[in-house]
Design a protein around this motif. Structure first.
Motif, PDB file in Angstrom:
ATOM      1  N   PHE A 123       0.869  -1.260  -0.030  1.00  9.26           N
ATOM      2  CA  PHE A 123      -0.032  -0.043  -0.065  1.00  9.26           C
ATOM      3  C   PHE A 123       0.798   1.410   0.170  1.00  9.26           C
ATOM      4  CE2 PHE A 123      -2.187  -3.644   1.902  1.00  9.26           C
ATOM      5  CZ  PHE A 123      -3.392  -3.477   1.045  1.00  9.26           C
ATOM      6  N   ASP A 124       0.315   2.403  -0.449  1.00  5.17           N
ATOM      7  CA  ASP A 124       0.881   3.588  -0.614  1.00  5.17           C
ATOM      8  C   ASP A 124       0.707   4.376   0.448  1.00  5.17           C
ATOM      9  OD1 ASP A 124       1.876   3.621  -3.639  1.00  5.17           O
ATOM     10  OD2 ASP A 124      -0.100   3.143  -3.733  1.00  5.17           O
ATOM     11  N   LEU A 125      -0.531   4.181   1.086  1.00  4.47           N
ATOM     12  CA  LEU A 125      -0.942   4.830   2.366  1.00  4.47           C
ATOM     13  C   LEU A 125      -1.624   3.948   3.399  1.00  4.47           C
ATOM     14  CD1 LEU A 125      -1.866   7.586   3.999  1.00  4.47           C
ATOM     15  CD2 LEU A 125      -3.545   7.706   2.323  1.00  4.47           C
ATOM     16  N   VAL A 126      -1.416   4.052   4.501  1.00  2.00           N
ATOM     17  CA  VAL A 126      -1.981   3.152   5.462  1.00  2.00           C
ATOM     18  C   VAL A 126      -2.839   4.106   6.587  1.00  2.00           C
ATOM     19  CG1 VAL A 126      -2.216   1.280   7.137  1.00  2.00           C
ATOM     20  CG2 VAL A 126      -0.664   1.123   5.138  1.00  2.00           C
ATOM     21  N   VAL A 127      -4.132   3.981   6.882  1.00  2.00           N
ATOM     22  CA  VAL A 127      -4.783   4.823   7.946  1.00  2.00           C
ATOM     23  C   VAL A 127      -5.438   4.221   8.820  1.00  2.00           C
ATOM     24  CG1 VAL A 127      -6.389   6.786   7.720  1.00  2.00           C
ATOM     25  CG2 VAL A 127      -5.234   6.551   5.839  1.00  2.00           C
ATOM     26  N   GLY A 128      -5.192   4.316  10.117  1.00  2.00           N
ATOM     27  CA  GLY A 128      -5.994   3.637  11.152  1.00  2.00           C
ATOM     28  C   GLY A 128      -6.269   4.331  12.137  1.00  2.00           C
ATOM     29  N   THR A 129      -7.582   4.128  12.988  1.00  2.00           N
ATOM     30  CA  THR A 129      -8.050   4.685  14.119  1.00  2.00           C
ATOM     31  C   THR A 129      -8.020   3.778  15.312  1.00  2.00           C
ATOM     32  OG1 THR A 129      -9.329   6.333  12.821  1.00  2.00           O
ATOM     33  CG2 THR A 129      -9.868   6.016  15.265  1.00  2.00           C
ATOM     34  N   SER A 130      -7.733   4.126  16.445  1.00  2.00           N
ATOM     35  CA  SER A 130      -7.569   3.248  17.620  1.00  2.00           C
ATOM     36  C   SER A 130      -6.946   2.177  17.425  1.00  2.00           C
ATOM     37  CB  SER A 130      -9.212   3.214  18.045  1.00  2.00           C
ATOM     38  OG  SER A 130      -9.305   2.593  19.583  1.00  2.00           O
ATOM     39  N   THR A 131      -7.643   0.706  17.771  1.00  2.00           N
ATOM     40  CA  THR A 131      -7.049  -0.322  17.634  1.00  2.00           C
ATOM     41  C   THR A 131      -6.364  -0.564  16.114  1.00  2.00           C
ATOM     42  OG1 THR A 131      -7.046  -2.628  18.145  1.00  2.00           O
ATOM     43  CG2 THR A 131      -8.708  -1.721  17.177  1.00  2.00           C
ATOM     44  N   GLY A 132      -7.258   0.146  15.076  1.00  2.00           N
ATOM     45  CA  GLY A 132      -6.792   0.242  13.804  1.00  2.00           C
ATOM     46  C   GLY A 132      -5.726   0.912  13.512  1.00  2.00           C
ATOM     47  N   GLY A 133      -5.340   1.989  14.496  1.00  2.00           N
ATOM     48  CA  GLY A 133      -4.278   2.848  14.296  1.00  2.00           C
ATOM     49  C   GLY A 133      -2.945   1.973  14.712  1.00  2.00           C
ATOM     50  N   ILE A 134      -3.202   1.092  15.743  1.00  2.00           N
ATOM     51  CA  ILE A 134      -1.772   0.500  16.235  1.00  2.00           C
ATOM     52  C   ILE A 134      -1.538  -0.434  14.915  1.00  2.00           C
ATOM     53  CG2 ILE A 134      -1.550  -1.663  17.899  1.00  2.00           C
ATOM     54  CD1 ILE A 134      -3.140  -0.017  19.816  1.00  2.00           C
ATOM     55  N   VAL A 135      -2.858  -1.184  14.398  1.00  2.00           N
ATOM     56  CA  VAL A 135      -2.347  -2.146  13.310  1.00  2.00           C
ATOM     57  C   VAL A 135      -1.581  -1.507  12.226  1.00  2.00           C
ATOM     58  CG1 VAL A 135      -3.253  -3.957  11.804  1.00  2.00           C
ATOM     59  CG2 VAL A 135      -4.065  -3.666  13.936  1.00  2.00           C
ATOM     60  N   ALA A 136      -2.228  -0.321  11.897  1.00  2.00           N
ATOM     61  CA  ALA A 136      -1.542   0.627  11.026  1.00  2.00           C
ATOM     62  C   ALA A 136      -0.198   0.922  11.008  1.00  2.00           C
ATOM     63  CB  ALA A 136      -2.440   1.874  10.648  1.00  2.00           C
ATOM     64  N   CYS A 137       0.130   1.253  12.310  1.00  2.00           N
ATOM     65  CA  CYS A 137       1.627   1.514  12.536  1.00  2.00           C
ATOM     66  C   CYS A 137       2.542   0.520  12.336  1.00  2.00           C
ATOM     67  CB  CYS A 137       1.750   2.174  14.008  1.00  2.00           C
ATOM     68  SG  CYS A 137       1.200   3.873  14.184  1.00  2.00           S
ATOM     69  N   GLY A 138       2.112  -0.774  12.867  1.00  2.00           N
ATOM     70  CA  GLY A 138       2.627  -1.781  12.754  1.00  2.00           C
ATOM     71  C   GLY A 138       2.997  -2.410  11.232  1.00  2.00           C
ATOM     72  N   LEU A 139       2.056  -2.134  10.390  1.00  2.00           N
ATOM     73  CA  LEU A 139       2.132  -2.413   8.864  1.00  2.00           C
ATOM     74  C   LEU A 139       3.021  -1.345   8.121  1.00  2.00           C
ATOM     75  CD1 LEU A 139      -1.713  -2.814   7.844  1.00  2.00           C
ATOM     76  CD2 LEU A 139      -0.010  -4.611   8.189  1.00  2.00           C
ATOM     77  N   ALA A 140       2.961  -0.200   8.803  1.00  2.00           N
ATOM     78  CA  ALA A 140       3.727   0.828   7.873  1.00  2.00           C
ATOM     79  C   ALA A 140       5.261   0.762   8.442  1.00  2.00           C
ATOM     80  CB  ALA A 140       3.213   2.295   8.437  1.00  2.00           C
ATOM     81  N   ALA A 141       5.561   0.053   9.504  1.00  2.00           N
ATOM     82  CA  ALA A 141       6.815  -0.121  10.093  1.00  2.00           C
ATOM     83  C   ALA A 141       7.168  -1.447   9.487  1.00  2.00           C
ATOM     84  CB  ALA A 141       6.870  -0.152  11.746  1.00  2.00           C
ATOM     85  N   GLY A 142       6.382  -2.291   8.865  1.00  2.00           N
ATOM     86  CA  GLY A 142       6.932  -3.527   8.490  1.00  2.00           C
ATOM     87  C   GLY A 142       7.027  -4.847   9.586  1.00  2.00           C
ATOM     88  N   ILE A 143       6.235  -4.754  10.697  1.00  2.00           N
ATOM     89  CA  ILE A 143       6.173  -5.617  11.843  1.00  2.00           C
ATOM     90  C   ILE A 143       5.360  -6.847  11.188  1.00  2.00           C
ATOM     91  CG2 ILE A 143       5.292  -6.027  14.080  1.00  2.00           C
ATOM     92  CD1 ILE A 143       7.652  -3.919  13.923  1.00  2.00           C
ATOM     93  N   PRO A 144       5.870  -7.893  11.345  1.00  2.00           N
ATOM     94  CA  PRO A 144       5.176  -9.156  11.030  1.00  2.00           C
ATOM     95  C   PRO A 144       3.643  -9.323  11.640  1.00  2.00           C
ATOM     96  CG  PRO A 144       7.224  -9.672  11.471  1.00  2.00           C
ATOM     97  CD  PRO A 144       7.303  -8.448  11.847  1.00  2.00           C
ATOM     98  N   LEU A 145       2.844  -9.590  10.827  1.00  2.00           N
ATOM     99  CA  LEU A 145       1.349  -9.769  11.440  1.00  2.00           C
ATOM    100  C   LEU A 145       1.206 -10.720  12.488  1.00  2.00           C
ATOM    101  CD1 LEU A 145      -0.712  -9.097   8.008  1.00  2.00           C
ATOM    102  CD2 LEU A 145      -0.897  -7.789  10.141  1.00  2.00           C
ATOM    103  N   ARG A 146       2.001 -11.823  12.544  1.00  2.00           N
ATOM    104  CA  ARG A 146       1.761 -12.701  13.511  1.00  2.00           C
ATOM    105  C   ARG A 146       2.235 -12.103  14.622  1.00  2.00           C
ATOM    106  NH1 ARG A 146      -1.773 -15.872  11.278  1.00  2.00           N
ATOM    107  NH2 ARG A 146      -1.417 -16.987   9.398  1.00  2.00           N
ATOM    108  N   GLN A 147       3.403 -11.260  14.623  1.00  2.00           N
ATOM    109  CA  GLN A 147       3.799 -10.626  15.867  1.00  2.00           C
ATOM    110  C   GLN A 147       2.779  -9.487  16.397  1.00  2.00           C
ATOM    111  OE1 GLN A 147       7.643  -8.961  15.475  1.00  2.00           O
ATOM    112  NE2 GLN A 147       7.797  -7.815  17.348  1.00  2.00           N
ATOM    113  N   MET A 148       2.073  -9.051  15.503  1.00  2.00           N
ATOM    114  CA  MET A 148       0.831  -8.194  15.858  1.00  2.00           C
ATOM    115  C   MET A 148      -0.341  -8.662  16.667  1.00  2.00           C
ATOM    116  SD  MET A 148       1.983  -4.852  15.147  1.00  2.00           S
ATOM    117  CE  MET A 148       0.404  -4.158  15.387  1.00  2.00           C
ATOM    118  N   GLN A 149      -0.481 -10.038  16.174  1.00  2.00           N
ATOM    119  CA  GLN A 149      -1.481 -10.791  16.781  1.00  2.00           C
ATOM    120  C   GLN A 149      -1.025 -11.063  18.185  1.00  2.00           C
ATOM    121  OE1 GLN A 149      -1.692 -13.716  12.951  1.00  2.00           O
ATOM    122  NE2 GLN A 149      -3.603 -13.814  14.223  1.00  2.00           N
ATOM    123  N   GLU A 150       0.089 -11.244  18.351  1.00  2.00           N
ATOM    124  CA  GLU A 150       0.818 -11.859  19.668  1.00  2.00           C
ATOM    125  C   GLU A 150       0.328 -10.591  20.663  1.00  2.00           C
ATOM    126  OE1 GLU A 150       4.811 -13.024  19.478  1.00  2.00           O
ATOM    127  OE2 GLU A 150       4.212 -14.819  18.245  1.00  2.00           O
TER     128      GLU A 150
END
Length: 369
Positions: free
Chosen positions: A49-76
């Protein structure tokens, strides 16, 4: 003539612990695509994605995606720390005790410390500036400055008019501010950039943009104009499987006061549900008016079971069985979406096919500098 590459945007709704649904949904979709491409490595979903936008818990996930954090790590993050972020889980199913926990703010101090510690372990020392310079993914995260009652969006410096106000903010602070849900969590007091030592207090961005789809469409439109590019916008919205809500109001109930409104909780729930519908429509209309094949599309979700619907009434329910139910629902929803022949789903699959392989080692290295 070759069609221009679409400008791809991912928008993530708020919803407390239901961010576990979003991480499971995206991780499962990534796994399905990885298998389809016959790749060994997991996909770095944020890089699609060129742009990621997220609010509240979605903001936490958005920051993880923008930073390249593995999604399995975000699930943990949700699975291991949820019960600490929202302590006293055992009392929440008991109606009167659950009301007391929320009404008196019991556990918010410890929950605040637990969330910050978990975010620091996950996101490290990354800042808004470092993520954008290293990854090139624009980021926008709504919050609310309670000192001024002002809507605020923390942003990467992805437009020429922006002065880099948020560059030095840590992703941890951004996440703390956007997810500071009234009643359920402590407010976030942050030191403002600029070296003056001034502080500001923030609360959950969901109070005005729980569905950030409209923000995503406006931001993408301005980015393309700023760059002088003629490209269609493909905007995807992912919710948190919210409870539908709604109620039949009796003759006298319409005169209710604070008690009847659940001391504000019912009003907040009505606002969140209304935003999900209203901002979907507005984002879609903006895309349609561009007249270039742009769209704003909500990724499909099926009707949850009766038991899961009961769980969804509380955004702070972090019990393992609830998180498991959310993950199970996400897997089913992805398989449902995967089978769809809708052009938007085809475009989403194509977007994920362009994602880079996940580099866990590099993500960890970047986190700790």
């Amino acid at each position: 003539m070759e069609e221009p590459k679409p400008f791809r945007v991912l928008c993530l709704d708020g919803g407390g612990m239901r961010g576990a649904y979003q991480t499971a949904y995206l991780a499962t979709f990534g796994d399905r695509m990885r298998a389809s491409l016959k790749q060994q490595e997991s996909l770095d979903i944020g890089s699609a994605f060129d742009l990621v936008v997220g609010t509240s818990t979605g903001g936490i996930v958005a920051c993880g995606l923008a930073a390249g954090i593995p999604l399995r790590q975000m699930q943990e993050l949700y699975a291991k720390a949820g019960g600490k972020i929202f302590p006293l889980q055992w009392v929440r199913p008991i109606w009167i005790l659950g009301k007391l926990v929320r009404g008196l703010g019991l556990g918010t101090f410890w929950g605040d410390r637990a969330l910050r510690k978990t975010l620091e372990e996950t996101l490290g020392a990354r800042t808004v500036e470092s993520v954008y310079s290293e990854r090139g993914i624009a980021l926008a995260v709504p919050t609310l400055d309670i000192n001024r009652h002002a809507a605020v969006i923390f942003k990467t410096q992805h437009l020429r008019r922006l002065n880099g106000r948020d560059n030095k903010r840590s992703l941890v602070d951004v996440c703390m501010a956007t997810s500071a849900a009234p009643i359920l969590r402590s407010m976030a007091r942050l030191i403002e950039p600029g070296g003056t030592g001034a502080t500001a207090t923030y609360v959950d961005g969901g109070l005005w943009a729980n569905n950030p789809g409209l923000i995503g469409m406006m931001e993408a439109t301005e980015i393309l104009k700023d760059r002088g590019e003629q490209r269609p916008i493909h905007l995807y919205m992912l919710g948190t499987l919210p409870s539908q809500g709604g109620e039949e109001v009796g003759r006298w109930a319409r005169h209710r006061g604070a008690w009847g409104w659940g001391f504000g909780l019912k009003a907040i729930a009505a606002s969140l549900n209304a935003q999900a519908v209203g901002y979907d429509y507005l984002a879609s209309k903006m895309a349609e008016m561009r007249g270039d094949g742009s769209f704003a599309f909500r990724l499909p979700a099926q009707c949850p079971s009766n038991e899961l619907r009961d769980y969804l009434t509380n955004m702070d329910d972090a019990r393992p069985k609830v998180l498991n139910a959310l993950a199970r629902q996400a897997i089913s929803d992805v398989d449902f979406a995967w089978a769809s022949s809708a052009k938007e789903i085809e475009a989403f699959r194509h977007a994920l096919a362009t994602a880079r392989p996940q580099t866990t080692g590099q993500a960890t290295k970047e986190a700790h500098g």
